[in-house]
Design a protein around this motif. Structure first.
Motif, PDB file in Angstrom:
ATOM      1  N   LEU A 123       0.831  -1.200   0.000  1.00  0.00           N
ATOM      2  CA  LEU A 123       0.000   0.000   0.000  1.00  0.00           C
ATOM      3  C   LEU A 123       0.866   1.252   0.000  1.00  0.00           C
ATOM      4  N   LEU A 124       0.736   2.058  -1.048  1.00  0.00           N
ATOM      5  CA  LEU A 124       1.464   3.317  -1.103  1.00  0.00           C
ATOM      6  C   LEU A 124       0.956   4.271  -0.036  1.00  0.00           C
ATOM      7  N   ARG A 125       1.822   5.131   0.425  1.00  0.00           N
ATOM      8  CA  ARG A 125       1.417   6.134   1.406  1.00  0.00           C
ATOM      9  C   ARG A 125       0.469   7.141   0.760  1.00  0.00           C
ATOM     10  N   ASP A 126      -0.445   7.648   1.585  1.00  0.00           N
ATOM     11  CA  ASP A 126      -1.367   8.716   1.192  1.00  0.00           C
ATOM     12  C   ASP A 126      -2.259   8.328   0.020  1.00  0.00           C
ATOM     13  N   GLU A 127      -2.567   7.059  -0.097  1.00  0.00           N
ATOM     14  CA  GLU A 127      -3.460   6.593  -1.155  1.00  0.00           C
ATOM     15  C   GLU A 127      -4.705   5.986  -0.518  1.00  0.00           C
ATOM     16  N   PRO A 128      -5.791   6.738  -0.399  1.00  0.00           N
ATOM     17  CA  PRO A 128      -7.001   6.231   0.258  1.00  0.00           C
ATOM     18  C   PRO A 128      -7.575   5.029  -0.490  1.00  0.00           C
ATOM     19  N   ASN A 129      -8.096   4.079   0.262  1.00  0.00           N
ATOM     20  CA  ASN A 129      -8.732   2.917  -0.352  1.00  0.00           C
ATOM     21  C   ASN A 129      -9.734   2.347   0.634  1.00  0.00           C
ATOM     22  N   LYS A 130     -10.967   2.825   0.553  1.00  0.00           N
ATOM     23  CA  LYS A 130     -12.001   2.410   1.494  1.00  0.00           C
ATOM     24  C   LYS A 130     -12.393   0.952   1.296  1.00  0.00           C
ATOM     25  N   VAL A 131     -12.316   0.467   0.049  1.00  0.00           N
ATOM     26  CA  VAL A 131     -12.652  -0.936  -0.206  1.00  0.00           C
ATOM     27  C   VAL A 131     -11.688  -1.845   0.551  1.00  0.00           C
ATOM     28  N   LEU A 132     -10.408  -1.546   0.454  1.00  0.00           N
ATOM     29  CA  LEU A 132      -9.411  -2.359   1.144  1.00  0.00           C
ATOM     30  C   LEU A 132      -9.505  -2.171   2.650  1.00  0.00           C
ATOM     31  N   PHE A 133      -9.801  -0.964   3.099  1.00  0.00           N
ATOM     32  CA  PHE A 133      -9.966  -0.722   4.539  1.00  0.00           C
ATOM     33  C   PHE A 133     -11.114  -1.570   5.083  1.00  0.00           C
ATOM     34  N   ASP A 134     -12.239  -1.577   4.378  1.00  0.00           N
ATOM     35  CA  ASP A 134     -13.393  -2.369   4.822  1.00  0.00           C
ATOM     36  C   ASP A 134     -13.071  -3.858   4.814  1.00  0.00           C
ATOM     37  N   GLN A 135     -12.310  -4.313   3.812  1.00  0.00           N
ATOM     38  CA  GLN A 135     -11.933  -5.722   3.752  1.00  0.00           C
ATOM     39  C   GLN A 135     -11.016  -6.079   4.919  1.00  0.00           C
ATOM     40  N   TYR A 136     -10.144  -5.153   5.286  1.00  0.00           N
ATOM     41  CA  TYR A 136      -9.236  -5.366   6.419  1.00  0.00           C
ATOM     42  C   TYR A 136     -10.026  -5.506   7.715  1.00  0.00           C
ATOM     43  N   VAL A 137     -10.965  -4.611   7.935  1.00  0.00           N
ATOM     44  CA  VAL A 137     -11.793  -4.678   9.140  1.00  0.00           C
ATOM     45  C   VAL A 137     -12.577  -5.989   9.182  1.00  0.00           C
ATOM     46  N   SER A 138     -13.164  -6.351   8.043  1.00  0.00           N
ATOM     47  CA  SER A 138     -13.917  -7.600   7.969  1.00  0.00           C
ATOM     48  C   SER A 138     -13.018  -8.800   8.256  1.00  0.00           C
ATOM     49  N   SER A 139     -11.792  -8.774   7.721  1.00  0.00           N
ATOM     50  CA  SER A 139     -10.867  -9.894   7.929  1.00  0.00           C
ATOM     51  C   SER A 139     -10.502 -10.043   9.400  1.00  0.00           C
ATOM     52  N   LEU A 140     -10.222  -8.925  10.069  1.00  0.00           N
ATOM     53  CA  LEU A 140      -9.892  -8.990  11.498  1.00  0.00           C
ATOM     54  C   LEU A 140     -11.062  -9.544  12.302  1.00  0.00           C
ATOM     55  N   ALA A 150      -7.543 -19.765   6.141  1.00  0.00           N
ATOM     56  CA  ALA A 150      -7.198 -19.907   4.726  1.00  0.00           C
ATOM     57  C   ALA A 150      -8.151 -19.102   3.848  1.00  0.00           C
ATOM     58  N   ILE A 151      -9.434 -19.167   4.163  1.00  0.00           N
ATOM     59  CA  ILE A 151     -10.428 -18.446   3.366  1.00  0.00           C
ATOM     60  C   ILE A 151     -10.288 -16.939   3.562  1.00  0.00           C
ATOM     61  N   VAL A 152     -10.136 -16.504   4.810  1.00  0.00           N
ATOM     62  CA  VAL A 152     -10.010 -15.075   5.104  1.00  0.00           C
ATOM     63  C   VAL A 152      -8.782 -14.491   4.395  1.00  0.00           C
ATOM     64  N   LEU A 153      -7.659 -15.203   4.446  1.00  0.00           N
ATOM     65  CA  LEU A 153      -6.436 -14.702   3.830  1.00  0.00           C
ATOM     66  C   LEU A 153      -6.551 -14.642   2.312  1.00  0.00           C
ATOM     67  N   ARG A 154      -7.158 -15.677   1.679  1.00  0.00           N
ATOM     68  CA  ARG A 154      -7.317 -15.645   0.221  1.00  0.00           C
ATOM     69  C   ARG A 154      -8.208 -14.480  -0.196  1.00  0.00           C
ATOM     70  N   GLN A 155      -9.289 -14.262   0.510  1.00  0.00           N
ATOM     71  CA  GLN A 155     -10.188 -13.162   0.164  1.00  0.00           C
ATOM     72  C   GLN A 155      -9.475 -11.814   0.272  1.00  0.00           C
ATOM     73  N   PHE A 156      -8.668 -11.660   1.311  1.00  0.00           N
ATOM     74  CA  PHE A 156      -7.948 -10.403   1.481  1.00  0.00           C
ATOM     75  C   PHE A 156      -6.878 -10.229   0.407  1.00  0.00           C
TER      76      PHE A 156
END
Length: 257
Positions: A123-140, A150-156
């Motif tokens: 992830l580059l600095r200062d590059e907003p990405n709400k889709v990836l942020f939401d996926q990160y929260v969901s994964s945690l 295995a499934i959580v990691l593949r989806q992310f």
């Protein structure tokens, strides 16, 4: 979107961006990805924020025993973060724990560090990405509730590479635009996309069903689990130019034990 560790692309971050133009940001949802000591009493923290992407902040005095930040600046915990500054490393003003998420334990904790390492390297600095942020929260959340790692990691991983522009549509061949078919063998060639496999290919072979399942986020099929793991391992290694992922190796070693 790979970072400096994936091909020294950090130089591309010198262009003005939304985050660097802002002087004072208040109450921004975010997570600490990584931290390291700075001078005698401070920390530099790498934060993944919802609206401003990955940013670096100096947390002054955070190492002092009396600092309220010591117990707040923890990984995998949702925070409200406030900062000021225009430079590459800004100054943390405040950080508040939001709560609402279970802590990661045992193998789930290591999986969380794996996600963080991927974000730091891609992830580059200062590059907003709400889709990836939401996926990160969901994964945690899924990892904390004992979902299949295995499934959580593949989806992310798929979301990460798609948001980075490193893989495109998995349901169609990139050049012919033909629909992917379940029983046909394909390759996902970096820089080219999905195409029908041929006898000279050195890329991982995957059935069409695997690609369609990955596009749908469905990893219930055993063949899909095996082939998608091989494919994502190849793609991540390729785009990291062979640089190893430390947490992945630890996961492999633990699995062997």
């Amino acid at each position: 979107m790979p970072s400096e560790k994936a091909g020294n692309t950090e130089d591309r971050l010198k262009l003005p961006s939304r985050a660097t133009k802002e002087f004072r940001i208040l109450h921004q949802p975010g997570f600490v990805l990584h931290s390291y000591p700075y001078k005698e009493t401070s920390l530099i923290i790498d934060v993944f924020s919802r609206d401003y992407g990955r940013i670096s902040l100096v947390a002054k005095g955070a190492k002092r025993p009396t600092s309220a930040l010591r117990s707040v600046l923890q990984t995998f915990q949702p925070l409200n973060v406030s900062w000021t500054g225009k430079s590459e490393i800004r100054t943390l003003i405040a950080a508040e724990w939001l709560g609402g998420m279970l802590p990661l334990e045992r193998s789930a904790l290591l999986c969380g560090f794996y996600l963080n390492e991927l974000l730091v390297k891609f992830l580059l600095r200062d590059e907003p990405n709400k889709v990836l942020f939401d996926q990160y929260v969901s994964s945690l959340n899924q990892l904390a509730h004992n979902a299949s790692a295995a499934i959580v990691l593949r989806q992310f991983e798929v979301t990460l590479l798609q948001q980075a522009g490193l893989i495109g549509d998995l349901t169609h061949c990139n050049r012919s635009r033909e629909q992917v078919v379940d029983d046909t063998l394909y390759v996902l060639e970096p820089g080219v996309g999905v195409r029908v496999a041929d006898s000279n290919d050195n890329f991982p072979l995957v059935h069409g069903k695997t690609l369609l399942d990955m596009a749908a986020g469905d990893y219930t099929d055993h063949q899909t689990q095996v082939q998608s793991k091989q494919l994502m391992r190849f793609l991540l290694t390729f785009h990291l130019h062979g640089l190893p992922l430390n947490t992945r190796q630890i996961l492999i070693d633990l699995h062997k034990l």
